[in-house]
Design a protein around this motif. Structure first.
Motif, PDB file in Angstrom:
ATOM      1  N   GLN A 433       0.798  -1.219   0.000  1.00 52.82           N
ATOM      2  CA  GLN A 433       0.000   0.000   0.000  1.00 52.82           C
ATOM      3  C   GLN A 433       0.833   1.273   0.000  1.00 52.82           C
ATOM      4  O   GLN A 433       0.437   2.276  -0.584  1.00 52.82           O
ATOM      5  CB  GLN A 433      -0.932   0.001   1.232  1.00 52.82           C
ATOM      6  CG  GLN A 433      -1.949  -1.127   1.234  1.00 52.82           C
ATOM      7  CD  GLN A 433      -2.896  -1.043   0.045  1.00 52.82           C
ATOM      8  OE1 GLN A 433      -3.341   0.044  -0.330  1.00 52.82           O
ATOM      9  NE2 GLN A 433      -3.206  -2.176  -0.568  1.00 52.82           N
ATOM     10  N   VAL A 434       1.990   1.239   0.643  1.00 53.99           N
ATOM     11  CA  VAL A 434       2.763   2.468   0.859  1.00 53.99           C
ATOM     12  C   VAL A 434       3.719   2.709  -0.300  1.00 53.99           C
ATOM     13  O   VAL A 434       4.409   1.799  -0.759  1.00 53.99           O
ATOM     14  CB  VAL A 434       3.537   2.382   2.191  1.00 53.99           C
ATOM     15  CG1 VAL A 434       4.454   3.592   2.354  1.00 53.99           C
ATOM     16  CG2 VAL A 434       2.562   2.279   3.353  1.00 53.99           C
ATOM     17  N   ARG A 435       3.783   3.954  -0.766  1.00 49.72           N
ATOM     18  CA  ARG A 435       4.754   4.340  -1.779  1.00 49.72           C
ATOM     19  C   ARG A 435       5.374   5.694  -1.387  1.00 49.72           C
ATOM     20  O   ARG A 435       4.667   6.650  -1.059  1.00 49.72           O
ATOM     21  CB  ARG A 435       4.107   4.468  -3.164  1.00 49.72           C
ATOM     22  CG  ARG A 435       3.700   3.133  -3.772  1.00 49.72           C
ATOM     23  CD  ARG A 435       4.906   2.312  -4.179  1.00 49.72           C
ATOM     24  NE  ARG A 435       4.520   1.041  -4.772  1.00 49.72           N
ATOM     25  CZ  ARG A 435       4.342  -0.092  -4.095  1.00 49.72           C
ATOM     26  NH1 ARG A 435       4.529  -0.104  -2.778  1.00 49.72           N
ATOM     27  NH2 ARG A 435       3.998  -1.195  -4.708  1.00 49.72           N
ATOM     28  N   LEU A 436       6.699   5.742  -1.454  1.00 43.44           N
ATOM     29  CA  LEU A 436       7.463   6.971  -1.297  1.00 43.44           C
ATOM     30  C   LEU A 436       8.173   7.247  -2.618  1.00 43.44           C
ATOM     31  O   LEU A 436       8.164   6.408  -3.524  1.00 43.44           O
ATOM     32  CB  LEU A 436       8.484   6.839  -0.166  1.00 43.44           C
ATOM     33  CG  LEU A 436       7.974   6.365   1.201  1.00 43.44           C
ATOM     34  CD1 LEU A 436       9.141   6.179   2.171  1.00 43.44           C
ATOM     35  CD2 LEU A 436       6.954   7.331   1.772  1.00 43.44           C
ATOM     36  N   GLN A 437       8.829   8.416  -2.713  1.00 43.32           N
ATOM     37  CA  GLN A 437       9.582   8.736  -3.926  1.00 43.32           C
ATOM     38  C   GLN A 437      10.922   9.367  -3.538  1.00 43.32           C
ATOM     39  O   GLN A 437      11.000  10.544  -3.224  1.00 43.32           O
ATOM     40  CB  GLN A 437       8.784   9.678  -4.844  1.00 43.32           C
ATOM     41  CG  GLN A 437       9.443   9.838  -6.212  1.00 43.32           C
ATOM     42  CD  GLN A 437       8.651  10.714  -7.177  1.00 43.32           C
ATOM     43  OE1 GLN A 437       9.048  10.850  -8.336  1.00 43.32           O
ATOM     44  NE2 GLN A 437       7.561  11.305  -6.758  1.00 43.32           N
ATOM     45  N   HIS A 438      11.949   8.522  -3.511  1.00 43.17           N
ATOM     46  CA  HIS A 438      13.331   8.931  -3.283  1.00 43.17           C
ATOM     47  C   HIS A 438      13.496   9.719  -1.971  1.00 43.17           C
ATOM     48  O   HIS A 438      13.934  10.872  -1.971  1.00 43.17           O
ATOM     49  CB  HIS A 438      13.845   9.761  -4.464  1.00 43.17           C
ATOM     50  CG  HIS A 438      15.346   9.861  -4.525  1.00 43.17           C
ATOM     51  ND1 HIS A 438      16.155   8.830  -4.920  1.00 43.17           N
ATOM     52  CD2 HIS A 438      16.180  10.878  -4.228  1.00 43.17           C
ATOM     53  CE1 HIS A 438      17.416   9.214  -4.876  1.00 43.17           C
ATOM     54  NE2 HIS A 438      17.457  10.457  -4.445  1.00 43.17           N
ATOM     55  N   PRO A 439      13.195   9.103  -0.834  1.00 46.76           N
ATOM     56  CA  PRO A 439      13.399   9.793   0.447  1.00 46.76           C
ATOM     57  C   PRO A 439      14.886   9.920   0.771  1.00 46.76           C
ATOM     58  O   PRO A 439      15.652   8.982   0.574  1.00 46.76           O
ATOM     59  CB  PRO A 439      12.692   8.878   1.447  1.00 46.76           C
ATOM     60  CG  PRO A 439      12.807   7.512   0.841  1.00 46.76           C
ATOM     61  CD  PRO A 439      12.702   7.728  -0.652  1.00 46.76           C
ATOM     62  N   LEU A 440      15.287  11.087   1.296  1.00 47.64           N
ATOM     63  CA  LEU A 440      16.689  11.321   1.624  1.00 47.64           C
ATOM     64  C   LEU A 440      16.955  11.456   3.110  1.00 47.64           C
ATOM     65  O   LEU A 440      18.104  11.331   3.542  1.00 47.64           O
ATOM     66  CB  LEU A 440      17.189  12.590   0.916  1.00 47.64           C
ATOM     67  CG  LEU A 440      17.363  12.513  -0.594  1.00 47.64           C
ATOM     68  CD1 LEU A 440      17.790  13.868  -1.149  1.00 47.64           C
ATOM     69  CD2 LEU A 440      18.379  11.444  -0.980  1.00 47.64           C
TER      70      LEU A 440
END
Length: 680
Positions: A433-440
């Motif tokens: 269910q969870v999506r992130l985009q390039h966490p820093l």
């Protein structure tokens, strides 16, 4: 020796999952060191760039047909990729060495959706200080035309317009230099070389750095009420209190790796930090070093790294004897310093008592594989935090948050995230269910992980025990808005202290503060901070003739030693900024006056005024003109409100006469109070 290059294969479509399952995630090329992959068949003319593409770092579209007679190097890259970042310095070196014969063109083929936006690419060009044209190949059209399969790929085009071959991965500067030199020599011998230099209008030509420039990481410490900011593109560390009053700066602003006093030391795009009392550890990322700041003595020392990027994996060592590879963030537990080592896709650990440093988690393979810590796979870890029992890692290229248990039997596990091409902006529970985009960035507080979900321009809250994710702050669109509905622009890090979350809002060149009790976001006003001046070349400021302060001719006594005395007069309530450098240079045209070598150019923090510059007048009668350039900052005495940067040029005619009376030449500048008082 053989070189193994493993580069991610994106697929010709927008990364559909089923296609990746069929094709696999990695293309690995094995080559003898220094060998260029030549075209296997008859020479192929380099495909022309299509019309209608978005171009950056140039005032006009570039056509390959207009570059006949030059060696052309196409750099296929995407700005998230650590390997792509690593080759930028090599490209810069090549551009300087072959400035007349070589043209580098960046072909930006975005991996992440956010990277396809031309405004975001422009920010990356500024952040990475790229100095060649870049075309936005967001639909992979040019990529497909050249049959590229990996980031980064360097495609060499001969002066006659035909493709010579390509190299994938990094570490090819030597072979490129050899190939380029041979192509230049061959074209010159046939009379087909075009060595007329080309000039492009760069993004940096219309960009002015502020007090902060692309701050990458931030560290807030409640017990000492201190805030540490990695002012990455200003190559320095800023030290303030939690309310934004700046009381120290480490780093002159110049790129380098010099140790020593805070005022003179240099860094190269520093990132993560960890605190131990009055010792601050810093990941000096592009120097591939770890640095140690003594906050009381105001000194900097190198504690690990050779200064050269490690070219081999899993090679431990002690202190400055071991090579590192893009250390990006730090977390300390007792005498152990854990390092998110983005380059080799690993977490490393340093024993602070023995200075021994070694890989701790990750095999070096770029992937997302849960396993015992040394067998697991990670992908460009860029943020790290701890609750004292577990390490939590922002694994940026897999858009994942990972945990690493401590001890000999530690295990890497994925909290959220599924793969190198599984990304998005989706809250929920569980990996599906969870999506992130390039966490820093990631920081732990009270059973919650606060995550800088960088390419979604958001701050997320993740429950490590339940794998739940929810949006805490941000609209999902780039912007700069305070209040209850804030916006951010590629935030790179965050740190919590005294009930407030401090956010490095990287592309907004700001530190944002979120009150955990109210959810209100504000922009931190950093009082007493100004942009650094380059140690050399600062006096290149262009002055119109009407802006030059022309002093009346000064009669100087022949044969005498004298001084130029520079007075700065500030309006009531203002003073010279005690934290920012005053820079000056003095040059003399004509004859009869010589400036002392040590006084021709200088930089000082809060020097005594007037500034005295020594000169020697020759015997006889002479005429000379002194040009004095100075740049300085002045602020209100309470260090609140605006700090003013001022550049001044004096033109001082000097008449050397045997009966001249002056041994001191006085010049004065009266500064004005800013018309509008506002917070930085």
């Amino acid at each position: 020796m053989w070189r193994v290059m493993c580069c991610v294969y994106p697929g010709p479509q927008r990364f559909p999952r089923i296609r990746l399952l069929v094709l696999g995630l990695l293309i690995c090329i094995i080559l003898p060191r220094g060998e260029l992959m030549a075209q296997p068949h008859a020479p192929v003319r380099a495909p022309e760039f299509p019309e209608g593409m978005q171009w950056l770092n140039t005032d006009r579209p570039v056509r390959l047909a207009d570059l006949r007679g030059k060696v052309v190097l196409l750099d296929f890259w995407t700005y998230c990729c650590i390997n792509c970042m690593h080759i930028i310095p090599a490209l810069t070196t090549l551009e300087k060495k072959y400035a007349r014969e070589l043209v580098v063109i960046g072909v930006h083929s975005a991996k992440f959706q956010n990277e396809g936006d031309v405004a975001n690419i422009r920010q990356a060009i500024l952040r990475y200080e790229i100095q060649h044209p870049v075309v936005n190949d967001r639909d992979f059209y040019i990529w497909r035309q050249y049959a590229v399969r990996a980031w980064p790929t360097l495609m060499v085009v001969r002066p006659d317009g035909y493709v010579l071959g390509h190299l994938s991965g990094e570490g090819h500067q030597e072979v490129l230099e050899r190939v380029i030199a041979e192509l230049i020599a061959d074209a010159r011998s046939h009379g087909t070389l075009n060595d007329t230099p080309l000039h492009f209008t760069l993004e940096k030509d219309t960009y002015a750095s502020g007090a902060l420039s692309f701050p990458g990481k931030v560290l807030a410490h409640a017990p000492s009420q201190r805030l540490f900011i990695a002012d990455s593109n200003n190559n320095r560390l800023v030290i303030a209190d939690l309310d934004g009053k700046v009381f120290d700066v480490a780093g002159s602003g110049a790129i380098g790796r010099a140790d020593g006093d805070f005022n003179a030391t240099t860094f190269h795009h520093p990132q993560g930090m960890a605190l131990d009392g009055n010792i601050l550890y810093v990941a000096d990322t592009e120097n591939h070093l770890l640095r140690r700041l003594d906050l009381q003595a105001r000194t900097v020392a190198t504690m690990a790294g050779t200064g050269a990027q490690a070219r081999s994996v899993n090679v431990p060592g002690t202190g400055t004897e071991v090579a590192l590879n893009s250390p990006w963030d730090l977390a300390r537990i007792g005498a152990q310093l854990f390092i998110a080592m983005a380059g080799p896709h690993q977490v490393w650990v340093m024993n602070l008592e023995t200075a021994y440093i070694e890989p701790y988690a990750g095999s070096g393979r770029e992937d997302i594989i849960d396993a015992p810590r040394r067998q697991a796979a990670m992908a460009q870890p860029s943020g790290i935090t701890t609750d004292g029992t577990l390490l939590y890692v922002a694994d940026s290229e897999t858009s994942a948050i990972r945990s690493v248990s401590l001890g000999m039997n530690g295990v890497v596990q994925t909290i959220v995230g599924e793969g190198l091409f599984e990304f998005g902006d989706k809250d929920g529970t569980g990996k599906e269910q969870v999506r992130l985009q390039h966490p820093l960035g990631v920081t732990y507080h009270d059973n919650v992980l606060y995550v800088a979900d960088t390419y979604n321009h958001k701050i997320k809250k993740i429950g490590p025990a339940t794998a739940t994710s929810s949006t805490y702050l941000g609209s999902g669109k780039p912007g700069r808005r305070d209040g209850q509905e804030p916006e951010f622009y590629e935030p790179g890090d965050l740190s919590l202290a005294a009930g407030k979350l401090y956010i490095a809002d990287t592309n907004n060149h700001a530190i944002r503060v979120a009150d955990l009790a109210t959810g209100e976001v504000s922009t931190l006003a950093l009082r007493g901070l100004a942009a650094p001046m380059a140690v050399a070349g600062f006096s290149g400021t262009n002055f119109g003739d009407e802006e030059v302060m022309k002093v009346a001719p000064q009669q100087v006594k022949a044969g005498a030693a004298g001084k130029l005395l520079i007075h700065l007069q500030f309006p009531e309530g203002y003073h010279l900024n005690p934290l920012a450098p005053l820079n000056y240079s003095v040059s003399v045209s004509g004859e009869g006056v010589t400036i002392a070598e040590a006084d021709r150019m200088g930089q000082a923090i809060a020097p005594p005024l007037p500034l005295a510059i020594s000169f020697q007048a020759a015997a006889g009668t002479h005429q000379a003109t002194a040009i004095i350039d100075m740049t300085f900052y002045y602020c209100r005495e309470d260090d609140a409100g605006v700090c003013v940067i001022q550049s001044v040029r004096w033109q001082v005619p000097l008449h050397v006469e045997p009966d001249g009376s002056a041994s001191e030449v006085v010049v004065v500048y009266k500064a004005e109070a800013p018309a509008v008082q506002k917070q930085l």
